[in-house]
Design an enzyme around this catalytic site. Structure first.
Site, PDB file in Angstrom:
ATOM      1  N   GLU A  95      35.913  -1.340  77.065  1.00  0.00           N
ATOM      2  CA  GLU A  95      35.939  -1.243  78.511  1.00  0.00           C
ATOM      3  C   GLU A  95      37.093  -2.046  79.095  1.00  0.00           C
ATOM      4  OE1 GLU A  95      31.978  -2.185  79.793  1.00  0.00           O
ATOM      5  OE2 GLU A  95      31.156  -0.401  78.834  1.00  0.00           O
ATOM      6  N   CYS A 119      28.491 -14.980  71.108  1.00  0.00           N
ATOM      7  CA  CYS A 119      27.976 -15.974  72.045  1.00  0.00           C
ATOM      8  C   CYS A 119      26.629 -15.504  72.587  1.00  0.00           C
ATOM      9  CB  CYS A 119      28.960 -16.174  73.194  1.00  0.00           C
ATOM     10  SG  CYS A 119      30.552 -16.854  72.670  1.00  0.00           S
ATOM     11  N   CYS A 122      26.487 -13.442  75.973  1.00  0.00           N
ATOM     12  CA  CYS A 122      27.417 -12.326  76.168  1.00  0.00           C
ATOM     13  C   CYS A 122      26.864 -11.053  75.542  1.00  0.00           C
ATOM     14  CB  CYS A 122      28.781 -12.665  75.563  1.00  0.00           C
ATOM     15  SG  CYS A 122      30.006 -11.359  75.779  1.00  0.00           S
ATOM     16  N   GLU A 181      37.323 -11.286  70.821  1.00  0.00           N
ATOM     17  CA  GLU A 181      38.021 -12.576  70.798  1.00  0.00           C
ATOM     18  C   GLU A 181      39.489 -12.305  70.483  1.00  0.00           C
ATOM     19  OE1 GLU A 181      39.869 -15.682  70.724  1.00  0.00           O
ATOM     20  OE2 GLU A 181      37.763 -16.164  71.154  1.00  0.00           O
ATOM     21  N   HIS A 236      31.347 -23.626  78.070  1.00  0.00           N
ATOM     22  CA  HIS A 236      29.932 -23.286  78.242  1.00  0.00           C
ATOM     23  C   HIS A 236      28.929 -24.360  77.848  1.00  0.00           C
ATOM     24  CE1 HIS A 236      31.591 -19.417  79.116  1.00  0.00           C
ATOM     25  NE2 HIS A 236      32.000 -19.230  77.881  1.00  0.00           N
ATOM     26  N   CYS A 354      31.280 -10.197  84.389  1.00  0.00           N
ATOM     27  CA  CYS A 354      31.532 -11.016  83.210  1.00  0.00           C
ATOM     28  C   CYS A 354      30.306 -11.075  82.311  1.00  0.00           C
ATOM     29  CB  CYS A 354      31.918 -12.424  83.651  1.00  0.00           C
ATOM     30  SG  CYS A 354      32.398 -13.491  82.298  1.00  0.00           S
TER      31      CYS A 354
END
Length: 382
Positions: A95, A119, A122, A181, A236, A354
């Site tokens: 995307e 993660c 995510c 990543e 995070h 996000c």
């Protein structure tokens, strides 16, 4: 005797195009001409490249292509955010998201089909890792978006150079923050970013191209040596125990190593700070004590914080921090003199916000069945 496979010219940066033209017995200036036709004029074939010798055009027809992955769907959010789903083969899709703002237009670009970092917060990681994207599939997202956006504004003609009139650039900033990543696909990502920066292609400045990493320390050092662009780090958590849980890569590259890598990167970076991204998770990492701990762990790194309200998805078991708690967390950081922003949630009605870039995980495994391979679905506003 079998013929050689055609070369997709989207896979080649400036140096690659020069080498390819040399293999055809052509001068280096032909590479610049080709690059402009492909990336500034959106040429889809070689016949229209009128300043190329006819003999070169004939050579290219038999040996090269300009091949873009097909767009499967194209959606526009109620807030103007636009998301494209791109078919990269074998049932995989990535995307690309465009976020319009008053003074700029930011494109969020994917670098992998899926993600191996996994993660906890995510949704992309929950679909698993399929493969790295090629350079052409990465830069193709910018090419596709730039000219699709210009077409929707009635400015499809001319060069996308950032000048006045029909050549005015729509995408002014690129963030490598989509699926995957980027530093785990280094050899394809860096040539794509070179094209983003090249004046014969998209002409963006290094300050306007941002790579976001979860902290692949050796590749951060390599990026600093090869192509230092603006850097964002998905942090995070303020301590190793919590970050091990939220960002499993931390077990390999813990916070002390990551902060040292950030300091090294700043010596060559186009900006004088690192952006630390911090997903706000209710009851997990969002207390004022966490904020104070965060200040301590980052104290030696000039930085700013971008707090990201979590976008829930079923598999996570996590909740978004309450607005008042996000404000209290941010205030602790700002009281310490650190620039802190809270990311405005954009495009969540089309799963473009996000952390949502995988959409529904099960859908990605049945791409061809859902859409018909290569079919372009009409834009719809939502």
């Amino acid at each position: 005797m079998t013929s050689s496979p055609t070369v997709n010219l989207l896979d080649l940066d400036a140096a690659g195009l020069v080498a390819y033209c040399d293999s055809l017995g052509e001068k280096p200036f032909r590479a610049k001409q080709l690059q402009r036709w492909i990336h500034q004029y959106n040429a889809a074939d070689f016949d229209g490249m009128t300043d190329l010798a006819k003999s070169l055009r004939e050579k290219l027809k038999g040996r090269a292509s300009i091949t873009m992955p097909p767009v499967v769907s194209d959606h526009i959010s109620s807030d103007g955010t636009r998301k494209w789903l791109v078919d990269v083969g074998n049932g995989n899709a990535v995307e690309t998201v465009y976020i319009p703002e008053e003074t700029r237009g930011t494109l969020c670009v994917s670098s992998q089909a899926g993600c191996a970092v996994n993660c906890r917060f995510c949704s992309t990681g929950k679909q698993g890792f399929s493969r790295n994207l090629g350079t052409g599939e990465i830069i193709g997202q910018l090419r596709m978006a730039e000219f699709a956006l210009r077409a929707s504004r009635g400015t499809a003609g001319g060069r996308a150079t950032g000048g006045d009139g029909k050549g005015e650039r729509v995408v002014t900033n690129v963030v490598m923050m989509g699926m995957g990543e980027p530093l785990l696909n280094y050899d394809a990502v860096v040539p794509a970013m070179r094209l983003m920066l090249d004046d014969n292609a998209y002409g963006l400045s290094r300050r306007r191209v941002t790579l976001s990493t979860s902290g692949v320390v050796p590749m951060m050092d390599r990026l600093g040596a090869d192509l230092p662009v603006a850097l964002a780090v998905s942090l995070h958590a303020p301590n190793d125990a919590l970050r091990d849980e939220l960002v499993p890569l931390n077990k390999k590259y813990p916070l002390r190593e990551l902060m040292a890598a950030c300091q090294r990167y700043l010596k060559v970076a186009p900006r004088d700070f690192i952006t630390f991204e911090y997903c706000m998770l209710d009851g997990v990492n969002d207390s004022e004590a966490h904020a104070r701990e965060l200040l301590a762990v980052t104290r030696d790194v000039p930085c700013k914080f971008n707090l990201i309200p979590f976008n829930p998805f079923p598999e996570s078991g996590l909740l978004r921090s309450k607005s008042e708690q996000i404000k209290r967390f941010a205030q602790v950081l700002m009281d310490a003199g650190v620039v802190t922003t809270v990311r405005k949630t954009r495009g969540d009605d089309i799963d473009a916000a996000c952390g949502q870039l995988a959409g529904a995980v099960k859908d990605r495994t049945r791409l061809a069945e859902r859409t018909g391979k290569g079919k372009v679905i009409e834009v719809r506003a939502v």
